[in-house]
Design an enzyme around this catalytic site. Structure first.
Site, mmCIF file in Angstrom:
data_model
loop_
_atom_site.group_PDB
_atom_site.id
_atom_site.type_symbol
_atom_site.label_atom_id
_atom_site.label_comp_id
_atom_site.label_asym_id
_atom_site.label_seq_id
_atom_site.Cartn_x
_atom_site.Cartn_y
_atom_site.Cartn_z
ATOM 1 N N GLY A 12 0.784 -1.244 0.000
ATOM 2 C CA GLY A 12 0.000 0.000 0.000
ATOM 3 C C GLY A 12 0.807 1.281 0.000
ATOM 4 N N ASN A 14 1.806 2.972 -2.590
ATOM 5 C CA ASN A 14 1.172 3.873 -3.564
ATOM 6 C C ASN A 14 -0.129 4.438 -3.015
ATOM 7 O OD1 ASN A 14 2.555 4.041 -6.365
ATOM 8 N ND2 ASN A 14 2.770 1.892 -5.780
ATOM 9 N N LEU A 85 -4.474 -7.128 -7.112
ATOM 10 C CA LEU A 85 -4.087 -8.305 -7.896
ATOM 11 C C LEU A 85 -5.242 -9.117 -8.479
ATOM 12 C CD1 LEU A 85 -1.010 -9.473 -5.792
ATOM 13 C CD2 LEU A 85 -1.127 -7.875 -7.700
ATOM 14 N N ASN A 102 -5.120 1.646 -13.638
ATOM 15 C CA ASN A 102 -4.191 0.747 -12.949
ATOM 16 C C ASN A 102 -2.766 1.230 -13.184
ATOM 17 O OD1 ASN A 102 -3.204 -1.714 -11.697
ATOM 18 N ND2 ASN A 102 -2.732 -2.460 -13.761
ATOM 19 N N HIS A 104 1.061 -0.328 -13.565
ATOM 20 C CA HIS A 104 1.787 -1.581 -13.775
ATOM 21 C C HIS A 104 3.290 -1.271 -13.770
ATOM 22 C CE1 HIS A 104 2.222 -5.730 -14.941
ATOM 23 N NE2 HIS A 104 3.179 -5.340 -15.765
ATOM 24 N N ASP A 145 -3.999 -5.944 -17.812
ATOM 25 C CA ASP A 145 -2.957 -5.069 -18.377
ATOM 26 C C ASP A 145 -3.128 -4.750 -19.863
ATOM 27 O OD1 ASP A 145 -1.771 -5.220 -15.851
ATOM 28 O OD2 ASP A 145 -0.634 -7.009 -16.413
ATOM 29 N N GLU A 174 6.908 5.557 -9.517
ATOM 30 C CA GLU A 174 5.487 5.481 -9.108
ATOM 31 C C GLU A 174 5.137 6.617 -8.160
ATOM 32 O OE1 GLU A 174 4.533 0.761 -9.636
ATOM 33 O OE2 GLU A 174 5.073 1.431 -7.646
HETATM 34 C C1 GAR Z 1 3.515 -1.520 -7.373
HETATM 35 O O1 GAR Z 1 4.846 -1.553 -7.832
HETATM 36 C C2 GAR Z 1 2.572 -1.686 -8.547
HETATM 37 O O2 GAR Z 1 3.048 -1.129 -9.729
HETATM 38 C C3 GAR Z 1 2.496 -3.179 -8.652
HETATM 39 O O3 GAR Z 1 2.457 -3.642 -7.324
HETATM 40 C C4 GAR Z 1 3.225 -2.745 -6.514
HETATM 41 C C5 GAR Z 1 2.388 -2.412 -5.285
HETATM 42 O O4 GAR Z 1 3.171 -1.715 -4.342
HETATM 43 N N1 GAR Z 1 1.334 -3.591 -9.390
HETATM 44 C C6 GAR Z 1 1.314 -4.681 -10.148
HETATM 45 O O5 GAR Z 1 2.266 -5.426 -10.259
HETATM 46 C C7 GAR Z 1 -0.006 -4.936 -10.870
HETATM 47 N N2 GAR Z 1 0.161 -5.919 -11.886
HETATM 48 P P1 GAR Z 1 2.457 -0.973 -3.115
HETATM 49 O O6 GAR Z 1 1.452 -1.956 -2.516
HETATM 50 O O7 GAR Z 1 3.559 -0.667 -2.177
HETATM 51 O O8 GAR Z 1 1.782 0.253 -3.655
#
Ligand code: GAR
Length: 193
Positions: A12, A14, A85, A102, A104, A145, A174
């Site tokens: 979490g 992001n 996910l 989303n 990625h 995606d 990000e």
């Molecule tokens: C992030 O890097 C995001 O881009 C990725 O999961 C991570 C979550 O980090 N998303 C994917 O891989 C989706 N296919 P966070 O929970 O610390 O935000």
């Protein structure tokens, strides 16, 4: 006012960044955090940030209208997937057309699809000796995606980089760009209100 719901399945970071970025905004707010994982660290973050957080099972997500009802009851205009996910079911997509985005952690269409998330992506990038990678922010459709790309940013991958090194570079991209892209989309939505 544009109200955002953030969906997250794990850490979490992001989600937290997005909440904090809009904390003082008069026109944009994060009103809900939603997760499918009852042990996700994002739940702790939501408590600290004082944002309501709801957990739904995979079955509730995929085979009920509970999530849609919650989103409607909070007047949510935009859904932001930040490390979420599960595949988004058709009924949710139909109710939030062009209003689900989303992030990625790769330059789609490379390294996308089922099973390509988090460190799996960075490991594949290193194994394939890519010289660059990056992030993609895109609209969500019924396939993993594959929705229309809104924004990409790149970073260099050096020969010595491990998957953890790549993860750190992606994390920085990000944190820098995701809130700004969300803000742009919300400004577009505000004009239509
Ligand atoms: C992030 O890097 C995001 O881009 C990725 O999961 C991570 C979550 O980090 N998303 C994917 O891989 C989706 N296919 P966070 O929970 O610390 O935000």
């Amino acid at each position: 006012m544009i109200k955002i719901a953030v969906f997250a399945s794990g850490n979490g970071s992001n989600a937290q960044r997005i909440v904090e970025y809009f904390y003082d905004s008069k026109h944009i707010s994060v009103d809900l955090i939603i997760t499918n994982n009852k042990s996700a660290y994002v739940i702790e973050r939501a408590k600290l940030l004082k944002i309501p957080c709801y957990v739904f099972s995979k079955n509730e997500f995929s085979n009920s209208n509970l999530v849609i009802e919650l989103l409607k009851s909070h007047n949510i205009s935009l859904i932001v997937l930040a490390g979420f996910l599960l595949l988004i079911p058709e009924n949710l997509i139909a109710n939030f057309k062009e209003r689900i985005i989303n992030i990625h952690p790769a330059l789609l269409p490379k390294y996308g699809g089922k099973g390509m998330y988090g460190e799996n992506v960075h490991k594949a990038v290193v194994i394939n000796k890519e010289s660059e990678t990056g992030i993609t922010i895109h609209y969500v459709n019924e396939k993993y995606d594959e929705g229309k790309i809104i924004f990409q940013a790149k970073c260099v991958v050096s020969e010595r980089d491990t998957a953890e090194d790549v993860a750190k570079k992606i994390h920085l991209l990000e944190q820098e760009y995701f809130p700004k892209v969300i803000e742009n989309i919300c400004q577009g939505l505000l004009k239509t209100q």
